[in-house]
Design an enzyme around this catalytic site. Sequence first.
Site, PDB file in Angstrom:
ATOM      1  N   CYS A 194     -29.651  22.129  44.076  1.00  0.00           N
ATOM      2  CA  CYS A 194     -30.199  22.265  42.981  1.00  0.00           C
ATOM      3  C   CYS A 194     -29.924  20.867  42.040  1.00  0.00           C
ATOM      4  CB  CYS A 194     -29.740  23.413  42.037  1.00  0.00           C
ATOM      5  SG  CYS A 194     -27.839  23.429  41.588  1.00  0.00           S
ATOM      6  N   CYS A 229     -26.386  32.397  48.276  1.00  0.00           N
ATOM      7  CA  CYS A 229     -26.842  32.540  49.633  1.00  0.00           C
ATOM      8  C   CYS A 229     -28.181  33.212  49.471  1.00  0.00           C
ATOM      9  CB  CYS A 229     -25.921  32.940  50.594  1.00  0.00           C
ATOM     10  SG  CYS A 229     -26.755  33.399  52.283  1.00  0.00           S
ATOM     11  N   ASP A 281     -18.559  30.056  25.812  1.00  0.00           N
ATOM     12  CA  ASP A 281     -17.672  31.073  26.161  1.00  0.00           C
ATOM     13  C   ASP A 281     -16.139  31.113  25.300  1.00  0.00           C
ATOM     14  OD1 ASP A 281     -18.962  33.269  27.568  1.00  0.00           O
ATOM     15  OD2 ASP A 281     -19.112  31.784  29.161  1.00  0.00           O
ATOM     16  N   ARG A 300     -18.658  39.201  26.868  1.00  0.00           N
ATOM     17  CA  ARG A 300     -19.981  38.638  26.908  1.00  0.00           C
ATOM     18  C   ARG A 300     -20.922  39.511  27.795  1.00  0.00           C
ATOM     19  NH1 ARG A 300     -20.353  35.483  31.867  1.00  0.00           N
ATOM     20  NH2 ARG A 300     -20.802  33.334  30.661  1.00  0.00           N
ATOM     21  N   ALA A 357     -37.059  30.294  53.827  1.00  0.00           N
ATOM     22  CA  ALA A 357     -38.537  30.102  53.620  1.00  0.00           C
ATOM     23  C   ALA A 357     -39.032  31.321  53.002  1.00  0.00           C
ATOM     24  CB  ALA A 357     -39.340  29.890  54.803  1.00  0.00           C
ATOM     25  N   GLU A 410     -38.954  41.908  56.795  1.00  0.00           N
ATOM     26  CA  GLU A 410     -39.482  42.433  55.364  1.00  0.00           C
ATOM     27  C   GLU A 410     -39.231  43.732  54.853  1.00  0.00           C
ATOM     28  OE1 GLU A 410     -43.386  40.044  54.945  1.00  0.00           O
ATOM     29  OE2 GLU A 410     -43.609  41.282  56.650  1.00  0.00           O
TER      30      GLU A 410
HETATM   31  C1  LIG Z   1     -23.512  25.167  36.169  1.00  0.00           C
HETATM   32  C2  LIG Z   1     -22.720  25.181  34.803  1.00  0.00           C
HETATM   33  C3  LIG Z   1     -22.428  26.543  34.335  1.00  0.00           C
HETATM   34  C4  LIG Z   1     -21.695  26.477  33.138  1.00  0.00           C
HETATM   35  N1  LIG Z   1     -21.457  27.814  32.784  1.00  0.00           N
HETATM   36  C5  LIG Z   1     -20.744  27.737  31.650  1.00  0.00           C
HETATM   37  C6  LIG Z   1     -20.309  29.159  30.816  1.00  0.00           C
HETATM   38  O1  LIG Z   1     -20.881  30.430  31.489  1.00  0.00           O
HETATM   39  N2  LIG Z   1     -19.939  29.148  29.612  1.00  0.00           N
HETATM   40  C7  LIG Z   1     -19.571  28.082  29.250  1.00  0.00           C
HETATM   41  O2  LIG Z   1     -18.771  28.067  27.884  1.00  0.00           O
HETATM   42  N3  LIG Z   1     -19.800  26.924  29.347  1.00  0.00           N
HETATM   43  C8  LIG Z   1     -20.502  26.936  30.726  1.00  0.00           C
HETATM   44  N4  LIG Z   1     -20.780  25.567  31.349  1.00  0.00           N
HETATM   45  C9  LIG Z   1     -20.628  24.433  30.299  1.00  0.00           C
HETATM   46  C10 LIG Z   1     -19.092  23.805  30.745  1.00  0.00           C
HETATM   47  O3  LIG Z   1     -18.206  24.543  30.432  1.00  0.00           O
HETATM   48  C11 LIG Z   1     -19.281  22.328  30.029  1.00  0.00           C
HETATM   49  O4  LIG Z   1     -20.026  21.799  30.377  1.00  0.00           O
HETATM   50  C12 LIG Z   1     -17.832  21.901  30.017  1.00  0.00           C
HETATM   51  O5  LIG Z   1     -16.718  22.403  29.570  1.00  0.00           O
HETATM   52  C13 LIG Z   1     -18.044  20.552  29.621  1.00  0.00           C
HETATM   53  O6  LIG Z   1     -16.780  19.817  29.831  1.00  0.00           O
HETATM   54  P1  LIG Z   1     -16.853  18.412  30.714  1.00  0.00           P
HETATM   55  O7  LIG Z   1     -15.459  17.865  30.858  1.00  0.00           O
HETATM   56  O8  LIG Z   1     -17.585  18.614  31.916  1.00  0.00           O
HETATM   57  O9  LIG Z   1     -17.582  17.506  29.796  1.00  0.00           O
HETATM   58  P2  LIG Z   1     -18.443  16.158  29.760  1.00  0.00           P
HETATM   59  O10 LIG Z   1     -19.745  16.495  30.139  1.00  0.00           O
HETATM   60  O11 LIG Z   1     -17.549  15.220  30.669  1.00  0.00           O
HETATM   61  O12 LIG Z   1     -18.532  15.961  28.362  1.00  0.00           O
HETATM   62  C14 LIG Z   1     -19.095  16.812  27.159  1.00  0.00           C
HETATM   63  C15 LIG Z   1     -18.995  16.015  25.939  1.00  0.00           C
HETATM   64  O13 LIG Z   1     -17.888  16.309  25.336  1.00  0.00           O
HETATM   65  C16 LIG Z   1     -17.214  14.986  24.815  1.00  0.00           C
HETATM   66  N5  LIG Z   1     -15.857  15.111  25.216  1.00  0.00           N
HETATM   67  C17 LIG Z   1     -15.292  15.470  26.326  1.00  0.00           C
HETATM   68  N6  LIG Z   1     -13.940  15.115  26.122  1.00  0.00           N
HETATM   69  C18 LIG Z   1     -13.617  15.090  24.782  1.00  0.00           C
HETATM   70  C19 LIG Z   1     -12.512  14.815  23.950  1.00  0.00           C
HETATM   71  N7  LIG Z   1     -11.483  14.675  24.527  1.00  0.00           N
HETATM   72  N8  LIG Z   1     -12.632  14.167  22.915  1.00  0.00           N
HETATM   73  C20 LIG Z   1     -14.230  14.052  22.234  1.00  0.00           C
HETATM   74  N9  LIG Z   1     -15.033  14.418  22.975  1.00  0.00           N
HETATM   75  C21 LIG Z   1     -14.776  14.760  24.195  1.00  0.00           C
HETATM   76  C22 LIG Z   1     -18.148  13.902  25.470  1.00  0.00           C
HETATM   77  O14 LIG Z   1     -18.137  12.647  24.621  1.00  0.00           O
HETATM   78  C23 LIG Z   1     -19.486  14.519  25.721  1.00  0.00           C
HETATM   79  O15 LIG Z   1     -20.229  14.817  24.687  1.00  0.00           O
HETATM   80  C24 LIG Z   1     -21.469  25.210  32.328  1.00  0.00           C
HETATM   81  C25 LIG Z   1     -21.737  24.226  32.984  1.00  0.00           C
HETATM   82  C26 LIG Z   1     -22.584  23.957  34.265  1.00  0.00           C
HETATM   83  C27 LIG Z   1     -22.974  22.749  34.697  1.00  0.00           C
HETATM   84  S1  FES Z   2     -27.793  31.364  55.271  1.00  0.00           S
HETATM   85 FE1  FES Z   2     -26.972  31.186  52.979  1.00  0.00          FE
HETATM   86  S2  FES Z   2     -28.781  30.431  52.115  1.00  0.00           S
HETATM   87 FE2  FES Z   2     -29.502  30.756  54.093  1.00  0.00          FE
HETATM   88  S1  FES Z   3     -26.416  20.991  44.651  1.00  0.00           S
HETATM   89 FE1  FES Z   3     -24.707  20.956  43.905  1.00  0.00          FE
HETATM   90  S2  FES Z   3     -24.544  22.877  42.975  1.00  0.00           S
HETATM   91 FE2  FES Z   3     -26.380  23.062  43.721  1.00  0.00          FE
END
Ligand SMILES: Cc1cc2nc3c(=O)[nH]c(=O)nc-3n(C[C@H](O)[C@H](O)[C@H](O)COP(=O)(O)OP(=O)(O)OC[C@H]3O[C@@H](n4cnc5c(N)ncnc54)[C@H](O)[C@@H]3O)c2cc1C
Ligand code: FES
Ligand code: FES
Length: 1275
Positions: free
Chosen positions: A26, A131, A341, A403, A744, A1207
């Site tokens: 993805c 999966c 969250d 939540r 598939a 199926e």
């Molecule tokens: C697949 C997926 C599922 C998710 N599910 C959830 C969920 O269920 N609930 C939920 O709440 N979140 C969820 N998230 C969001 C995730 O929690 C946040 O993206 C994450 O916490 C951001 O942190 P990071 O370190 O990766 O941020 P980054 O992507 O590295 O940075 C994000 C932003 O924060 C700023 N930043 C980072 N650190 C600082 C700092 N110390 N001071 C100032 N600015 C700062 C950066 O400048 C940037 O703009 C999900 C994300 C993904 C990809």
């Molecule tokens: S065995 Fe997990 S996606 Fe096909």
């Molecule tokens: S390819 Fe990285 S999580 Fe789906």
Amino acid sequence: HQLQRPKLLMSLTVTSVRLTGTKYGCGGGGCGACTVMVSRYQPATKTIIHYSANACLLPLCQLHGAAVTTVEGIGSTKTRIHPVQERIAKAHGSQCGFCTPGMVMSMYALLRNKPHPTMEDITQALAGNLCRCTGYRPIVDGCRTFCQEANCCQANGAGDCCLNGEGSTDESEHLFDKEEFLPLDPTQELIFPPELILMAETGNPETLTFCGERMRWVSPASLEELVQLKASNPKAPLVMGNTNIGPDIKFKGVLHPLIISPTRVMELFEVTQTPQGVWVGAGCSLSEVRSLLQKLVPQFPEEKTELFRALIQQLGNLGSQQIRNVASLGGNIMSAYPNSDLNPVLAAGNCKLSVISTGGRREVPLNPDFFVSFGKTILKPEEIVVSVFVPFSRKGEFVRAFRQAPRKESSFATVTTAMRVFFSEGSRVVRDVSIYYGGMGPTTVSATKTCAALVTRPWDDETLSRAYDVLLDELVLPPSAPGGKVEFRRSLTLSFLFKFNLEVLQKLREMVGLQFLSVQDPVGRPIMHRSAISQATGEAVYCDDIPRTDGELFLVLVTSSRAHAKITGLDVSEALRLPGVVDVITAKDIPGKKVRTMFGYHEELLAESEVSCIGQMICAVVADTRAHAKRGAAAVKISYEDLPDPVFTIEEATEKSSFFEPRRVIRRGNVTEAFETVDQLYEGEIRMGGQEHFYMETQSMLVVPVGEETEFKVYVSTQWPTSTQTLDIPSNRVTCHVKRMGGAFGGKVTKTAVLASITSVAAWKTNRAVRCVLERGEDMLITGGRHPILAKYKVGFMNDGRIVAADIEYYTNAGNTVDESVLVEKILLHMDNAYNIPNLQGRAAACRTNLPSNTAFRGFGVPQSIMVVENMVNDVAVVLGRPADQIREINMYKGPSVTHYKFEFSPENMLRCWEECKVKADYSARRRAVDQFNQQNRWKKRGMSIIPIKYGIAFAESFLNQAAALVHIYKDGSVLVTHGGTEMGQGIHTKMQQVASRELRIPPSKIYISETSTNTVPNTCPSAASFGTDANGMAVKNACQTLYQRLEPVRQKDPKGSWESWVNAAFFEKISLSATGFYRGPDLYMDWDKMEGQPYAYFTFGACCCEVELDCLTGDYRTVRTDIVVDIGRSVNPSVDIGQIEGAFMQGLGLYTLEELKFSPSGLLYTRGPSQYKIPAVCDVPLRFNVYLLSDSHNPHAIYSSKGIGEPVLFLGSSVFFAIKDAVAAARAESGLVGPFSLDSPATPERACLACASLFTQKIPASKPGSYKPWALNI
Ligand SMILES: Cc1cc2nc3c(=O)[nH]c(=O)nc-3n(C[C@H](O)[C@H](O)[C@H](O)COP(=O)(O)OP(=O)(O)OC[C@H]3O[C@@H](n4cnc5c(N)ncnc54)[C@H](O)[C@@H]3O)c2cc1C
Ligand code: FES
Ligand code: FES
């Protein structure tokens, strides 16, 4: 590096070092296929930490000093396979195998930290790995073998052991032998590279800079430097976990010329305890924050850790383990997601931030003013969050967080909340209160007025009742609010407050079969999927794993952004000028037929003058890399002139008579006359949403021109190799190869053929190899899925429960092309399911709309069709006030029977499945227990249902039932089998190996199946209709029997010889050691004029009983138990078949209760990835899940007396739907609502909650249809 955007680990593993075991599903952290383990040395504590992470989001620059382990690193077939790989494979946890390396790595990372995990650890570790094939149970079973016995119950000792616990005797228990597993020996694991330890200990911390073509990546080594850098570049983001910035760059095309990576600044990771609470470094990952709080909680009295515990709870459900391992605390706060969250809890808990800039340090409270707008806070751009203060709670203070998400785990919340109340000592008077919600607007919002209505007042019914009213006025969402689900979201805000109330009141009260198996014969044995080990070690080769060839190009499609428009201009000049772009392929370039014709309708491969849906392919850019092709595609300019009145919904289509022909009718008896004679009549309708295939491997193909005489080799992930031999080039020059598919489910038949044709045109025109691998979002947008339907029925029945007549109309939403919309026929053929309705009439039509065209999907219309009749029978039961299972039994076929299309059959095994299911599930006793539970509980209700199935196997189009095989015996005795079936995880090659093994009387290990290809077996039929094993098995059997007979003379001459000696002798006696096999298949037909026929070879039967527990306040439900009994004759391979049963059931559970496609009012698919579209995850597996195969069943119509199973069981997932409906009915009864009610499929928490018609949902005024533009269409 030539950086244009941060290079991700994924691209390194795949392209540069060719470690192709890490899979790309993805690209957004939502599927877990790319999971790897990252290890780092921490000089301060002199320890090494290991954690799982998504390679698709990990920037390579961020990994300086870290060690990365991919699936190849932990074991391989060449050296030694790792116990995790072995156990998942041998427990039959790998079908198509595309998810397996990711599963292996999530589990491996867990074991590196905890060699004896609990079941909870395992389910948490796997929660972010999707999966689509197995239904998870076998994967969990394999992993469970690492648990110490005492830990092995997911239900935490609550009676029923989670997966196969106490008292369970289901078949899957016998499918593997734990004793033969390699032990886990932690001392044998890879060591952390000593040079990295040395580097961390002695290296001079200095700023690291990586420069590229369009961006710079800087990683400062001290806080001072970081502050300076940010001050001079306030717009540059700080990248910690990259889980917010990464997807923005990738999916929204955001470009950051400078990225600052502060991961080496130690101050951001410090933790300091004070008497008032704890300061946590903003750089700490969410997993680290959770572990820290978990460590602190037992050290303090309970009253001090209310906030800590609320945070732990939310952190446990946020994202997946992989996301939590990298996402930072500061990142989550500063991302300021509307449905974060953490932010509601931190804000409700009066947390504060310590921030720094060149202006100095300051403390900023997380209060209602902090969140300014979408993604924005009051902090200045140059300010950096250093740490977050989490205070202890006080005596009399309670904090709770709730939540509700589309899926329990690994899913952003629909609404999330945190509430804190502080009472004056010894009283119920509220001294202070704070309530924050996420998911109710563009930011985290404070319910300030509601708090004002509570403060200084006693916590009692009167205060609360007023608070609900204030909350209702305070948190209003416009009816067209982004994200939709407006009524549901609003009612959740009330439900959560009510749940909080219940908990506070409590606190205040405290304060004031397997079949017989022969030992030698492999047929009938639970033999492991023949590629499971290669899949678990990452060695299994999928289409995109084929190494790049010299000069190879990548193809990216350009699709329509309008639902219905004339194309007035197509300008590719700018795209052609971009670096790396070689050509743009348009309809004009297609040398042969520019259309594909199905059922008399032409479908253009590439649109030329008009488009009829968003996502329709218009042209394709080919370039030297995927990145260049993408940039090229973005630069193509298309102008449109909109055409009036696009049609999106079934209602719009019926109003405008927009249908594809043929429309079909079937009739038995005379419904009109019968309706006159019945005791009661009832009219109802049900709408059922579509479904995305979500095969883990997206559409993938590689077309290689051989270089002479227009010869092509096509490597493609398809169920139907023959269909890709197009382009008007003779088929003998186009060889199509299919090694395996990463899933598939019907989606790789017709759609793949179109994509392969376009890719072939590009290869032909450029005379270079061209690869096309769709991104998940493109795949979901372009390729369509299961047809949504709307059905209306009128049913006539007697007071004793007999259904005498039913008249049903079905409308499918076919989309813009006809594709496989012929499935309306299958809808009518299955409209009776298990019931003998003497007067039955059905009409079915496929609606032509301006949405992407739908196509075949496991079950091919049957899951929609049977849903309708079962819903109708359910309604009859509700009208009569009788249990639904009784009405089902009364109306079932019994004795020698004839269907409404005059097909004779015996329902005996169907009735046996039904009876056995009732017994195994202990139906009657549990039904009583459910009723008792419902009497005792107001806000939780349980529901139960039992559902039968009768499913026709084979193609009604007789010619599609044929199959062929080619078997070679080599001089060394090894055997190569090829046949027309394709391997997509369903285990067809394993079964064919078993067939050949039995017929040639040699062990399966001597037999190999390399691939499916059109130069070995031509003119193949699609692997579909659950008929692959039946047809190809007979062909393989035929070829092997020919060979076995040819060897007879040499065997007679040397009866004591070995297989090898006979083969060798046969060679010298000039006996041919190659043979083709052929199977003609049954002569089936359906005459739609006469409304009769023999469209199926036989029926597969089954029954399924499910019990659910529903939270009526939120619609959240859990499947408590599932028992399935299936008649699959004499199974050729029980482990493969049970894998199909469990996988299909879970896919059905997704279809009927979880998976929702959403389209914008202009026809754009919103749900284009795992973050918006939720397929079942490990958290959705029933707590107790038993599968039984009906014993003593024989089937004279298929190989070795087996039955097709791919199926049928999918429909049994609807048993969860009907159990939810049963629970909803119990909830409605409490509100005085009796009688039938409508619940559309899928029964998501939103629909279930609204159908419960609780106190709170009734408070939300429904918006008047037509008075606003809804956010999403009801197609
Ligand atoms: C697949 C997926 C599922 C998710 N599910 C959830 C969920 O269920 N609930 C939920 O709440 N979140 C969820 N998230 C969001 C995730 O929690 C946040 O993206 C994450 O916490 C951001 O942190 P990071 O370190 O990766 O941020 P980054 O992507 O590295 O940075 C994000 C932003 O924060 C700023 N930043 C980072 N650190 C600082 C700092 N110390 N001071 C100032 N600015 C700062 C950066 O400048 C940037 O703009 C999900 C994300 C993904 C990809
Ligand atoms: S065995 Fe997990 S996606 Fe096909
Ligand atoms: S390819 Fe990285 S999580 Fe789906």
